[in-house]
Design a protein around this motif. Sequence first.
Motif, PDB file in Angstrom:
ATOM      1  N   LYS A 187      40.663  11.702 -47.687  1.00  9.73           N
ATOM      2  CA  LYS A 187      40.470  12.129 -48.951  1.00  9.73           C
ATOM      3  C   LYS A 187      39.078  12.705 -49.102  1.00  9.73           C
ATOM      4  O   LYS A 187      38.033  12.091 -48.524  1.00  9.73           O
ATOM      5  CB  LYS A 187      40.430  10.890 -49.962  1.00  9.73           C
ATOM      6  CG  LYS A 187      42.020  10.204 -50.088  1.00  9.73           C
ATOM      7  CD  LYS A 187      41.896   9.245 -50.983  1.00  9.73           C
ATOM      8  CE  LYS A 187      41.186   8.029 -50.807  1.00  9.73           C
ATOM      9  NZ  LYS A 187      41.024   6.872 -52.065  1.00  9.73           N
ATOM     10  N   GLN A 216      43.452  15.881 -48.419  1.00 12.48           N
ATOM     11  CA  GLN A 216      43.417  15.957 -50.088  1.00 12.48           C
ATOM     12  C   GLN A 216      42.177  15.900 -50.560  1.00 12.48           C
ATOM     13  O   GLN A 216      41.383  14.985 -50.396  1.00 12.48           O
ATOM     14  CB  GLN A 216      44.167  14.504 -50.505  1.00 12.48           C
ATOM     15  CG  GLN A 216      44.701  14.702 -52.159  1.00 12.48           C
ATOM     16  CD  GLN A 216      45.048  13.481 -52.672  1.00 12.48           C
ATOM     17  OE1 GLN A 216      45.383  12.416 -51.886  1.00 12.48           O
ATOM     18  NE2 GLN A 216      45.549  13.252 -53.964  1.00 12.48           N
ATOM     19  N   VAL A 218      40.118  15.074 -53.853  1.00 14.64           N
ATOM     20  CA  VAL A 218      40.374  14.088 -54.666  1.00 14.64           C
ATOM     21  C   VAL A 218      39.579  14.257 -56.063  1.00 14.64           C
ATOM     22  O   VAL A 218      40.043  13.748 -57.174  1.00 14.64           O
ATOM     23  CB  VAL A 218      40.332  12.424 -54.255  1.00 14.64           C
ATOM     24  CG1 VAL A 218      41.527  12.437 -53.232  1.00 14.64           C
ATOM     25  CG2 VAL A 218      39.062  12.369 -53.451  1.00 14.64           C
ATOM     26  N   THR A 240      35.643   7.763 -56.305  1.00  7.84           N
ATOM     27  CA  THR A 240      36.738   7.854 -55.681  1.00  7.84           C
ATOM     28  C   THR A 240      37.159   7.357 -54.531  1.00  7.84           C
ATOM     29  O   THR A 240      38.422   7.241 -54.160  1.00  7.84           O
ATOM     30  CB  THR A 240      36.761   9.667 -55.521  1.00  7.84           C
ATOM     31  OG1 THR A 240      35.979   9.858 -54.440  1.00  7.84           O
ATOM     32  CG2 THR A 240      36.457  10.475 -56.721  1.00  7.84           C
ATOM     33  N   ALA A 242      36.368   8.421 -51.564  1.00 11.07           N
ATOM     34  CA  ALA A 242      36.855   9.426 -50.421  1.00 11.07           C
ATOM     35  C   ALA A 242      35.932   9.015 -49.347  1.00 11.07           C
ATOM     36  O   ALA A 242      34.975   8.630 -49.199  1.00 11.07           O
ATOM     37  CB  ALA A 242      36.221  10.958 -51.151  1.00 11.07           C
TER      38      ALA A 242
END
Length: 413
Positions: A187, A216, A218, A240, A242
Amino acid sequence: MKVRRRFTAVVAVVSAVALVAAGCGRGTRGGEGSASPGITDTAITLGITTPLSGPTAGPGTCTVAGVKAYFGSVNAAGGVKFGDGKTRKVEIKSYDDAYDPQKSLANFQQMSSDGVFAVTAGLGTPTNRAFRDAAIDEKFPQVLVMTGDPLFSKRQDSPWQLGFVPIYQNEGAAFGKLLAASGGQHKVAVLAQNDDYGKGYVEGFKQAIAGAPNVQIVRELSYEATDTSVDAQLTELASTGADVFFNAMSITPLAIAALQKAQQVGWRPSWFLPSNTSSPSAILQPGNASAFPGIYSVAFAKAPQSPEFAKDADVVKFLADLKQYANYPDVPAFPHCMWSYMVGATLQQAFEKMTKPTRDDFMTALRGISGFRAPLMLEGTAVDTTKDGQPAVSSVVVQKYNGKGYATAQAFG
């Protein structure tokens, strides 16, 4: 006899008018057959407008130091033998723009008055863009400048320009490809400068991960180059969770602050930084970058700070030249010192191909260099000015910070 005298008089008047007309046009635009401004039989003058004060003064100072170091050594050995058979010394005039576009435009106008042959090596996208149109209008070379803006390497749009460093898209794509090939699920949080610089990095990164099921994005946020803090953005991105942070940032103090803020909020992702804000001593060490699982960047130059290159012949000579001819006694904290040294070597390649002392002939010679391994270039990289839409250097190597310097990243992780 009278007819002959009249004919002779007419010829003399016509010849005089022709000579005056030729004299009026001589050297003003670098036309065919006459020397352009800034070049004589014994010297050529180059100008650099770059930040020598303000928050980007560190890398800006390097853009002058590297060129001065290179040509200081060349001049000491006698100068450059040009393609027209004449040997010339290379003179450098530097101008401080403090990373302000209005100041860089004023500097360019001053260069025109000062009799500069070409602008080179200066740092910054907005500052180089500020006088791009004027340089085109005046047929004034603005070449091997330190911006990854692809516009400067498109010949139809910018016939008198050429970038030196890889375009932003190339750098972003290099990291994206490495991440996509890692196999693991990732992420990604993105923070990018809200201008062509930041957008170019993100564009290249997104193109490289397109279709990669394991990567991805995010959250994606931006900041302004004039901002003094990005704490709010770091706090939001940290939420997030990430595991990768793509940080397209050009401002040195903000890069350090971002590393520090992430640690304060307990967020320790793997981190990508652009080449011009990845200095181990100026950014990573003050930001305690060793606290993160990995700091990645891209490079095409040998780093003097790295133990791997401490005794490298190119590096030893570069550091000696930097101290002797540019009065720069320390190991440079920024890669721009190495880049501008390479700029000097690339300019010499063009000078040696020039058969006329004109800006036109210089641009032709400059755009005909390929496969040139400039001093300090990493294995797998080279100077190639023949590709339309690409700068002089378009190849990069992804590297990972090891606590002291960088080593080539064979894989992500």
